[in-house]
Design an enzyme around this catalytic site. Structure first.
Site, mmCIF file in Angstrom:
data_model
loop_
_atom_site.group_PDB
_atom_site.id
_atom_site.type_symbol
_atom_site.label_atom_id
_atom_site.label_comp_id
_atom_site.label_asym_id
_atom_site.label_seq_id
_atom_site.Cartn_x
_atom_site.Cartn_y
_atom_site.Cartn_z
ATOM 1 N N GLY A 46 0.824 -1.199 0.000
ATOM 2 C CA GLY A 46 0.000 0.000 0.000
ATOM 3 C C GLY A 46 0.858 1.249 0.000
ATOM 4 C CD GLN A 51 3.415 5.831 2.615
ATOM 5 O OE1 GLN A 51 2.424 5.311 2.132
ATOM 6 N NE2 GLN A 51 4.404 5.113 3.114
ATOM 7 C CB CYS A 91 5.270 2.139 7.208
ATOM 8 S SG CYS A 91 4.826 3.650 6.339
ATOM 9 C CG LEU A 92 6.616 0.929 1.159
ATOM 10 C CD1 LEU A 92 6.028 1.208 -0.222
ATOM 11 C CD2 LEU A 92 7.733 -0.105 1.066
ATOM 12 C CG HIS A 133 -0.534 1.402 7.342
ATOM 13 N ND1 HIS A 133 0.417 0.878 8.188
ATOM 14 C CD2 HIS A 133 0.149 2.218 6.497
ATOM 15 C CE1 HIS A 133 1.607 1.366 7.870
ATOM 16 N NE2 HIS A 133 1.472 2.179 6.836
ATOM 17 C CD GLU A 134 -1.007 2.529 2.834
ATOM 18 O OE1 GLU A 134 -0.486 3.664 2.782
ATOM 19 O OE2 GLU A 134 -0.340 1.505 3.055
ATOM 20 C CG HIS A 137 0.564 6.962 5.429
ATOM 21 N ND1 HIS A 137 1.693 7.380 6.091
ATOM 22 C CD2 HIS A 137 0.748 5.642 5.187
ATOM 23 C CE1 HIS A 137 2.523 6.345 6.240
ATOM 24 N NE2 HIS A 137 1.966 5.275 5.712
#
Ligand code: NI
Length: 167
Positions: A46, A51, A91-92, A133-134, A137
């Site tokens: 995701g 991000q 997480c990226l 989660h996204e 962000h």
């Protein structure tokens, strides 16, 4: 298409709140395509526009094993949720860090697709975690915000060290 640079925690730009998208034009379609490519390349399941330093309400997700079920969510809204689950998240934007976070087990999410059509989808398990989660962000939140302050401090110093080594 192009790979986009991903912001790393604790970059303050990860704290910006994303604005709703009012016009789904070619620039938004290109952003979604670039974000999908960036997510698959990372690899991740995701990615939120926040991000990649674009503060618009757009998320790409693909939790399938074959990586052939891309979901693009524009202006996502959780209509209802139920239950609880605790899973290990990464997480990226927080490379190399994984920890347990509690999320709703099931969510009903409403969003626009790339054609501007209103969609509604029920999700549970990993997909439900990923959506939550996204969406965090987009609200300027990172999964480590759910952890204890002690853990957050450790993660910040770990990432600062990594940045010095790779710089
Ligand atoms: Ni993330």
């Amino acid at each position: 298409m192009a790979l986009l640079p991903i912001l790393r925690f604790p970059d303050p730009r990860l704290r910006k709140v994303a604005a709703p998208i009012t016009n789904i034009d070619d620039s938004i379609r290109r952003l979604a395509a670039d974000m999908a490519e960036t997510m698959y390349e990372a690899p991740g399941i995701g990615l939120a526009a926040t991000q990649v330093d674009v503060h618009k309400q757009l998320i790409v997700i693909d939790v399938s094993e074959a990586k052939d079920q891309l979901l693009v969510l524009i202006n996502p809204e959780i209509v209802s949720n139920e239950g609880a689950q605790v899973g290990e998240e990464g997480c990226l934007s927080v490379p190399g860090v994984y920890d347990k976070v509690e999320r709703a087990e099931r969510v009903l999410v409403r969003y626009l697709d790339l054609d501007g059509k209103a969609q509604q989808r029920e999700a549970d398990g990993l997909l439900a975690v990923c959506i939550q989660h996204e969406m965090d962000h987009l609200n300027g939140k990172v999964f480590v915000d759910h952890l204890s302050l002690l853990k957050q401090t450790r993660i910040k110093s770990k990432l600062a060290k990594q940045a010095r080594i790779t710089a």
